[in-house]
Design an enzyme around this catalytic site. Structure first.
Site, mmCIF file in Angstrom:
data_model
loop_
_atom_site.group_PDB
_atom_site.id
_atom_site.type_symbol
_atom_site.label_atom_id
_atom_site.label_comp_id
_atom_site.label_asym_id
_atom_site.label_seq_id
_atom_site.Cartn_x
_atom_site.Cartn_y
_atom_site.Cartn_z
ATOM 1 N N LYS A 80 0.827 -1.232 0.072
ATOM 2 C CA LYS A 80 0.172 -0.097 0.014
ATOM 3 C C LYS A 80 0.904 1.383 0.051
ATOM 4 O O LYS A 80 1.832 1.228 0.705
ATOM 5 C CB LYS A 80 -0.972 -0.062 1.211
ATOM 6 C CG LYS A 80 -1.956 1.100 1.286
ATOM 7 C CD LYS A 80 -2.832 0.928 2.558
ATOM 8 C CE LYS A 80 -4.058 1.863 2.626
ATOM 9 N NZ LYS A 80 -4.866 1.657 3.944
ATOM 10 N N SER A 155 -9.816 2.071 3.152
ATOM 11 C CA SER A 155 -8.905 3.049 2.276
ATOM 12 C C SER A 155 -7.974 2.228 1.281
ATOM 13 O O SER A 155 -7.542 2.723 0.346
ATOM 14 C CB SER A 155 -8.004 3.897 2.880
ATOM 15 O OG SER A 155 -7.176 3.438 3.695
ATOM 16 N N SER A 179 -9.870 -0.441 7.220
ATOM 17 C CA SER A 179 -9.209 -0.093 5.864
ATOM 18 C C SER A 179 -8.574 -1.467 5.285
ATOM 19 O O SER A 179 -8.236 -1.343 4.089
ATOM 20 C CB SER A 179 -8.294 0.846 5.821
ATOM 21 O OG SER A 179 -8.807 2.172 6.021
#
Length: 512
Positions: A80, A155, A179
């Site tokens: 990420k 997210s 997330s």
């Protein structure tokens, strides 16, 4: 060649050990699939073909020499883009960090490199991890591989979408209020938030420091466990890191005994969490999974935790306050890209204001404003102080829950993957999809999401399992039983060359 990407991470590892495939071939297959699919899905913000192939070639040479390697050495992985990577751009999906190339690695990245997993690239996210759909990336939204008109959750939608579309078998995410877990449900993948402190946060760009936790994303539980085994462990660079033995989560799964592991287990259902407005199929699949757990010998315990109904507002006092503090450094003077107003001799304050106005997106600005208001001298005790006191009550209530149950379960999110053009009356309405995942972050508990079926539109649903602090092994044990129990009800993500066609709707006669 790209058919190699249908393999799980552990299957890839086995094929590598047996000499049926090379790491170079796996990385080339991953890169080819990224090149083909990423223009439509937008899961990756940066691709490091040169670095990944160099690692793969090193693994192949060492293996040919008979060197002892980590079992997953040579298996491609994604990271990420709020987790820093030396020599590879890290933006947190924000214009204010565009072009920043870190001079160091996050601890979790250093551990991936030590195990020689080729890092193929950095995945998209909501800007600074603020969002529930990966719609608020400064570089465009990520699309859900199940239906490109729908969001993959947030997210960490980039990591989830990359795994669900078979671009990579493994990815790292971060979980502040769901997330990792919420995108896992919306993409039919497995997402794990370990106990707070099990995995180092050093090098993870902070959103809310007391809530953030790095964790694995995979297509099955065993792969997630294997990835957690690599990145977990004490880190002296992180003051919140737990200095204790973690054990192997993969070994836990391999010795758990499948569905028999839940016999006699006390599984709690929290009444207040189940009062939320879940989609009909999400609730139905959850109830079916409960029945399957009970049939396997688990004892279902319905409990009331009055403070849980305040977890959502508590979280949205604490998170913006911590985010406002953490993001204050990005001002174009100390950190971040600088925007200078077109006027003679602008002051430092004018440059900072102009930079933050141009560098931050609307969701980041919204939460900074919320947090700044919460932290004002006249509001601190009434808002932030009150939220901290409520957080303590929530933790105490959860402590009492674990005196009466071994784990608790819930649907992971209120609904399945939502369309991008959905009507949202207010930001709060969008935030509500995290309502079931938030309590675990407030209390630092280990939690995961695992698929448990599909809805009438052919979209995946999931069940969340939450255990007591430091009980990550129990979390994986219960989840491995659930994975076996619901296997016939789960539909794997589609392996396609073209994701423009939505997943076929479920035939109601299937009864799933």
């Amino acid at each position: 060649m790209t058919d190699l990407m249908k393999l799980s991470a552990l299957e890839m590892a086995e094929a590598l050990r047996e000499g049926r495939v090379t790491s170079t071939e796996l990385v080339e297959a991953s890169l080819a699939r990224i090149e083909e699919l990423n223009p439509s899905i937008n899961a990756f913000l940066a691709v490091d073909a040169e670095g990944a192939l160099a690692t793969a070639q090193e693994v192949d040479e060492l293996r040919a020499q008979g060197a002892e390697l980590h079992p997953l050495a040579g298996v491609p992985v994604a990271v990420k883009d709020n987790i820093v990577t030396s020599g590879l751009e890290t933006t947190a999906a924000s214009r204010i960090l565009e072009g920043w190339v870190p001079p160091y690695d996050a601890t979790v990245v250093a551990r991936l490199k030590a195990a020689r997993l080729p890092i193929v690239g950095k995945t998209n996210l909501d800007e600074f991890a603020m969002g529930s759909g990966t719609e608020f990336s400064a570089f465009g939204p990520t699309k859900n591989p199940w239906d490109l008109k729908r969001a993959p959750g947030g997210s960490g939608g980039g990591s989830a979408a990359a795994v669900a579309s078979y671009m990579v078998p493994l990815a790292l995410g971060s979980d502040t209020g769901g997330s990792i877990r919420q995108p896992a449900m919306l993409t039919g993948t497995v997402g794990v938030k370990p106990t707070y402190g099990r995995i180092s946060r050093y090098g993870a760009i902070a959103l809310a420091s007391s809530l953030d936790q790095v964790g694995p994303v995979a297509r099955n539980l065993a792969d997630a466990a294997a990835l957690q085994d690599i990145i977990a462990g004490h880190d002296p660079k992180d003051a919140t890191s737990l200095n204790e033995e973690h054990g192997s989560m993969l070994q836990v799964i391999e010795t758990a005994g499948g569905k028999n592991a839940v016999e006699g287990l006390r599984v709690a259902v929290v009444n207040e969490i189940m009062e939320e407005n879940y989609d009909e199929d999400v609730r139905a699949n959850f109830e079916r999974t409960l029945a399957e757990l009970e049939a396997a010998g688990a004892k279902i315990v319905h409990l009331s935790l009055p403070s849980i109904k305040y977890a959502f507002p508590t979280y949205y006092m604490i998170l913006p306050a911590e985010a406002s503090s953490n993001l204050a450094r990005f001002d174009g003077i100390r950190y971040g890209t600088r925007w200078v107003p077109d006027k003679p001799n602008p002051t430092v304050n004018e440059v900072m204001a102009y930079t933050r106005d141009n560098g931050f997106g609307p969701e980041v600005k919204r939460r900074i404003i919320m947090g700044t208001r919460v932290l004002r001298a006249g509001n601190y005790d009434a808002y932030f102080g009150a939220a901290l006191r409520m957080r303590t009550l929530i933790r105490e209530d959860l402590e009492r829950l674990f005196e009466q149950a071994d784990v608790y379960v819930s649907p992971t999110a209120l609904g399945t993957a939502f369309p991008f053009e959905r009507e949202v009356k207010s930001p709060v309405e969008a935030y509500l999809n995290d309502v079931a995942t938030i309590p675990a972050n407030l209390a630092g508990l280990p939690a995961l999401s695992i698929p448990n079926g599909i809805d009438a539109n052919g979209l995946p649903t999931a069940i969340q399992v939450v255990a007591h602090q430091r009980e990550d092994a129990l979390l994986y044990t219960v989840a491995s039983a659930i994975e076996e129990l619901v296997a016939e009800d789960v539909v794997a993500p589609r392996y396609l060359d073209d994701y423009s066609t939505p997943a076929p709707a479920r035939n109601d006669s299937e009864g799933k």
